[in-house]
Design a protein around this motif. Structure first.
Motif, PDB file in Angstrom:
ATOM      1  N   ASP A 109      23.082  15.077  -5.214  1.00  0.00           N
ATOM      2  CA  ASP A 109      21.867  14.270  -5.317  1.00  0.00           C
ATOM      3  C   ASP A 109      21.657  13.434  -4.058  1.00  0.00           C
ATOM      4  OD1 ASP A 109      19.678  12.890  -6.105  1.00  0.00           O
ATOM      5  OD2 ASP A 109      20.682  11.712  -7.657  1.00  0.00           O
ATOM      6  N   GLU A 110      21.207  14.115  -3.011  1.00  0.00           N
ATOM      7  CA  GLU A 110      20.912  13.468  -1.729  1.00  0.00           C
ATOM      8  C   GLU A 110      19.539  13.935  -1.293  1.00  0.00           C
ATOM      9  OE1 GLU A 110      23.048  11.494  -0.143  1.00  0.00           O
ATOM     10  OE2 GLU A 110      25.098  12.280  -0.332  1.00  0.00           O
ATOM     11  N   PHE A 111      18.861  13.138  -0.475  1.00  0.00           N
ATOM     12  CA  PHE A 111      17.582  13.587   0.066  1.00  0.00           C
ATOM     13  C   PHE A 111      17.865  14.401   1.322  1.00  0.00           C
ATOM     14  CE2 PHE A 111      13.554  13.580   2.214  1.00  0.00           C
ATOM     15  CZ  PHE A 111      12.691  13.862   1.164  1.00  0.00           C
ATOM     16  N   VAL A 112      17.415  15.635   1.314  1.00  0.00           N
ATOM     17  CA  VAL A 112      17.712  16.524   2.437  1.00  0.00           C
ATOM     18  C   VAL A 112      16.446  16.930   3.177  1.00  0.00           C
ATOM     19  CG1 VAL A 112      19.868  17.431   1.474  1.00  0.00           C
ATOM     20  CG2 VAL A 112      17.704  18.551   0.897  1.00  0.00           C
ATOM     21  N   VAL A 113      16.631  17.247   4.449  1.00  0.00           N
ATOM     22  CA  VAL A 113      15.522  17.698   5.298  1.00  0.00           C
ATOM     23  C   VAL A 113      15.974  18.908   6.105  1.00  0.00           C
ATOM     24  CG1 VAL A 113      14.457  15.406   5.511  1.00  0.00           C
ATOM     25  CG2 VAL A 113      16.165  16.124   7.198  1.00  0.00           C
ATOM     26  N   GLY A 114      15.004  19.598   6.681  1.00  0.00           N
ATOM     27  CA  GLY A 114      15.304  20.735   7.545  1.00  0.00           C
ATOM     28  C   GLY A 114      15.035  22.057   6.864  1.00  0.00           C
ATOM     29  N   PHE A 115      14.930  23.111   7.664  1.00  0.00           N
ATOM     30  CA  PHE A 115      14.678  24.467   7.187  1.00  0.00           C
ATOM     31  C   PHE A 115      13.478  24.496   6.226  1.00  0.00           C
ATOM     32  CE2 PHE A 115      15.589  28.793   5.855  1.00  0.00           C
ATOM     33  CZ  PHE A 115      16.000  29.331   7.053  1.00  0.00           C
ATOM     34  N   GLY A 116      12.431  23.809   6.624  1.00  0.00           N
ATOM     35  CA  GLY A 116      11.206  23.774   5.829  1.00  0.00           C
ATOM     36  C   GLY A 116      10.991  22.480   5.067  1.00  0.00           C
ATOM     37  N   LEU A 117      12.094  21.784   4.759  1.00  0.00           N
ATOM     38  CA  LEU A 117      11.970  20.543   3.980  1.00  0.00           C
ATOM     39  C   LEU A 117      11.661  19.365   4.899  1.00  0.00           C
ATOM     40  CD1 LEU A 117      14.827  21.972   2.297  1.00  0.00           C
ATOM     41  CD2 LEU A 117      13.478  20.577   0.750  1.00  0.00           C
ATOM     42  N   ASP A 118      10.771  18.515   4.428  1.00  0.00           N
ATOM     43  CA  ASP A 118      10.303  17.430   5.290  1.00  0.00           C
ATOM     44  C   ASP A 118      10.556  16.054   4.729  1.00  0.00           C
ATOM     45  OD1 ASP A 118       8.312  17.671   3.153  1.00  0.00           O
ATOM     46  OD2 ASP A 118       7.114  16.290   4.348  1.00  0.00           O
ATOM     47  N   LEU A 119      10.409  15.089   5.618  1.00  0.00           N
ATOM     48  CA  LEU A 119      10.244  13.698   5.214  1.00  0.00           C
ATOM     49  C   LEU A 119       9.010  13.230   5.969  1.00  0.00           C
ATOM     50  CD1 LEU A 119      11.030  11.053   3.862  1.00  0.00           C
ATOM     51  CD2 LEU A 119      12.470  10.558   5.822  1.00  0.00           C
ATOM     52  N   GLY A 120       7.934  12.978   5.242  1.00  0.00           N
ATOM     53  CA  GLY A 120       6.678  12.589   5.884  1.00  0.00           C
ATOM     54  C   GLY A 120       6.231  13.596   6.930  1.00  0.00           C
ATOM     55  N   GLU A 121       6.416  14.895   6.622  1.00  0.00           N
ATOM     56  CA  GLU A 121       6.001  16.030   7.467  1.00  0.00           C
ATOM     57  C   GLU A 121       6.906  16.279   8.675  1.00  0.00           C
ATOM     58  OE1 GLU A 121       3.954  18.391   6.623  1.00  0.00           O
ATOM     59  OE2 GLU A 121       3.438  17.333   4.787  1.00  0.00           O
ATOM     60  N   LEU A 122       7.910  15.465   8.891  1.00  0.00           N
ATOM     61  CA  LEU A 122       8.828  15.727  10.006  1.00  0.00           C
ATOM     62  C   LEU A 122      10.062  16.474   9.514  1.00  0.00           C
ATOM     63  CD1 LEU A 122       8.616  12.381  12.019  1.00  0.00           C
ATOM     64  CD2 LEU A 122       7.413  14.556  12.423  1.00  0.00           C
ATOM     65  N   TYR A 123      10.799  17.016  10.456  1.00  0.00           N
ATOM     66  CA  TYR A 123      12.095  17.694  10.255  1.00  0.00           C
ATOM     67  C   TYR A 123      12.007  19.116   9.696  1.00  0.00           C
ATOM     68  CZ  TYR A 123      13.858  12.894  10.744  1.00  0.00           C
ATOM     69  OH  TYR A 123      14.124  11.628  11.173  1.00  0.00           O
ATOM     70  N   ARG A 124      10.811  19.598   9.389  1.00  0.00           N
ATOM     71  CA  ARG A 124      10.727  20.951   8.814  1.00  0.00           C
ATOM     72  C   ARG A 124      11.301  22.005   9.757  1.00  0.00           C
ATOM     73  NH1 ARG A 124       7.355  20.825   4.231  1.00  0.00           N
ATOM     74  NH2 ARG A 124       5.579  19.426   4.346  1.00  0.00           N
ATOM     75  N   ASN A 125      11.267  21.735  11.051  1.00  0.00           N
ATOM     76  CA  ASN A 125      11.682  22.740  12.038  1.00  0.00           C
ATOM     77  C   ASN A 125      13.165  22.726  12.359  1.00  0.00           C
ATOM     78  OD1 ASN A 125      11.390  20.229  13.234  1.00  0.00           O
ATOM     79  ND2 ASN A 125      10.840  21.049  15.228  1.00  0.00           N
ATOM     80  N   LEU A 126      13.951  21.897  11.716  1.00  0.00           N
ATOM     81  CA  LEU A 126      15.404  21.970  11.938  1.00  0.00           C
ATOM     82  C   LEU A 126      15.898  23.319  11.414  1.00  0.00           C
ATOM     83  CD1 LEU A 126      16.707  18.511  10.617  1.00  0.00           C
ATOM     84  CD2 LEU A 126      16.308  19.180  13.004  1.00  0.00           C
ATOM     85  N   PRO A 127      16.763  24.019  12.153  1.00  0.00           N
ATOM     86  CA  PRO A 127      17.240  25.316  11.661  1.00  0.00           C
ATOM     87  C   PRO A 127      18.368  25.208  10.641  1.00  0.00           C
ATOM     88  CG  PRO A 127      18.031  24.928  13.883  1.00  0.00           C
ATOM     89  CD  PRO A 127      17.161  23.761  13.546  1.00  0.00           C
ATOM     90  N   TYR A 128      18.751  23.986  10.275  1.00  0.00           N
ATOM     91  CA  TYR A 128      19.822  23.756   9.304  1.00  0.00           C
ATOM     92  C   TYR A 128      19.340  22.720   8.285  1.00  0.00           C
ATOM     93  CZ  TYR A 128      20.378  19.751  12.390  1.00  0.00           C
ATOM     94  OH  TYR A 128      20.121  18.630  13.134  1.00  0.00           O
ATOM     95  N   ILE A 129      20.136  22.486   7.251  1.00  0.00           N
ATOM     96  CA  ILE A 129      19.802  21.471   6.239  1.00  0.00           C
ATOM     97  C   ILE A 129      20.661  20.237   6.501  1.00  0.00           C
ATOM     98  CG2 ILE A 129      19.828  20.888   3.760  1.00  0.00           C
ATOM     99  CD1 ILE A 129      17.885  23.106   4.160  1.00  0.00           C
ATOM    100  N   ALA A 130      20.001  19.085   6.541  1.00  0.00           N
ATOM    101  CA  ALA A 130      20.722  17.838   6.787  1.00  0.00           C
ATOM    102  C   ALA A 130      20.423  16.826   5.695  1.00  0.00           C
ATOM    103  CB  ALA A 130      20.291  17.257   8.137  1.00  0.00           C
ATOM    104  N   VAL A 131      21.399  15.955   5.424  1.00  0.00           N
ATOM    105  CA  VAL A 131      21.153  14.813   4.554  1.00  0.00           C
ATOM    106  C   VAL A 131      20.483  13.744   5.414  1.00  0.00           C
ATOM    107  CG1 VAL A 131      22.233  12.979   3.181  1.00  0.00           C
ATOM    108  CG2 VAL A 131      23.107  15.323   3.040  1.00  0.00           C
ATOM    109  N   TYR A 132      19.454  13.139   4.850  1.00  0.00           N
ATOM    110  CA  TYR A 132      18.749  12.069   5.557  1.00  0.00           C
ATOM    111  C   TYR A 132      19.268  10.724   5.058  1.00  0.00           C
ATOM    112  CZ  TYR A 132      15.100   9.101   7.419  1.00  0.00           C
ATOM    113  OH  TYR A 132      14.432   8.113   8.080  1.00  0.00           O
ATOM    114  N   HIS A 133      19.785   9.917   5.973  1.00  0.00           N
ATOM    115  CA  HIS A 133      20.292   8.585   5.618  1.00  0.00           C
ATOM    116  C   HIS A 133      19.279   7.563   6.097  1.00  0.00           C
ATOM    117  CE1 HIS A 133      24.196  10.493   4.949  1.00  0.00           C
ATOM    118  NE2 HIS A 133      24.000  11.127   6.083  1.00  0.00           N
ATOM    119  N   PRO A 134      18.563   6.911   5.160  1.00  0.00           N
ATOM    120  CA  PRO A 134      17.511   5.970   5.585  1.00  0.00           C
ATOM    121  C   PRO A 134      18.095   4.760   6.331  1.00  0.00           C
ATOM    122  CG  PRO A 134      17.524   6.243   3.174  1.00  0.00           C
ATOM    123  CD  PRO A 134      18.707   6.983   3.702  1.00  0.00           C
TER     124      PRO A 134
END
Ligand code: IMP
Ligand code: MG
Length: 174
Positions: free
Chosen positions: A149-174
């Motif tokens: 249960d973490e908020f993740v970004v990358g590989f299509g997933l965004d935070l406010g439309e950013l990070y979708r272009n990361l080629p991997y999945i990352a946990v976002y730490h606010p």
């Protein structure tokens, strides 16, 4: 420049290896049928691009536009269709492609919406599954990775439309 709010959860290599496995499994399950792949925009666009190539054979690519978030990191539970399918799916073998299942509200809604249109098959694949926050009883037919249960970004997933272009999945730490 490294972004210290991001920590890698799933590497590019691991994602690609898993997509190859999923593609082979899906193609084996559907046999030589034409599969209507229905990508849920925008988050699934990278996953879908790689998955349809891994599935091989005859595939149609269609897209559903959905908005369930409004820029934040919490699902509102309100699913808004921003772009519907442009063709009927009656009698077709369909596969809904999602980036992540969190509460399950989005996919539950889409599954009910599409099943009344009479597809011959209606299966669901998600790259990521976050079962900890499920609010409806929903299990995808295929899932790439189960994540905590973490908020993740990358590989299509965004935070406010950013990070979708990361080629991997990352946990976002606010
Ligand atoms: P659900 O309706 O709660 O299952 O949420 C589904 C949608 O919320 C997904 O298709 C994503 O667009 C978004 N979402 C859920 N969790 C995350 C996350 O960790 N990062 C980015 N988007 C997410
Ligand atoms: Mg999504």
């Amino acid at each position: 420049m490294p972004d210290n709010r991001l920590s890698t959860l799933i590497s590019e290599e691991a994602i690609q290896a898993r997509i190859s496995e999923l593609g082979a499994q899906i193609r084996a399950d559907f046999g030589s049928e034409t599969i209507t792949c229905i990508g849920v925009l925008k988050g699934s666009f990278l996953f879908m691009a790689d998955l349809v190539r891994a599935i091989g054979g005859d595939v149609r690519c269609e897209f559903l536009g959905v908005s369930s978030y409004h820029g934040g990191t919490r699902s509102t539970g309100v699913v808004q269709i921003t772009q519907d399918l442009r063709f009927p799916i009656e009698g077709q073998h369909c596969l809904i492609i999602e980036d992540i299942i969190d509460t399950g509200l989005t996919l539950d809604y889409l599954h009910r919406m599409l099943s009344v249109r009479g597809p011959k098959t209606l299966k669901m694949v998600t790259l990521l599954d976050k079962p900890a926050r499920r609010e409806v009883d929903l299990t995808p037919d295929y899932a790439g990775f189960t994540i905590p249960d973490e908020f993740v970004v990358g590989f299509g997933l965004d935070l406010g439309e950013l990070y979708r272009n990361l080629p991997y999945i990352a946990v976002y730490h606010p």
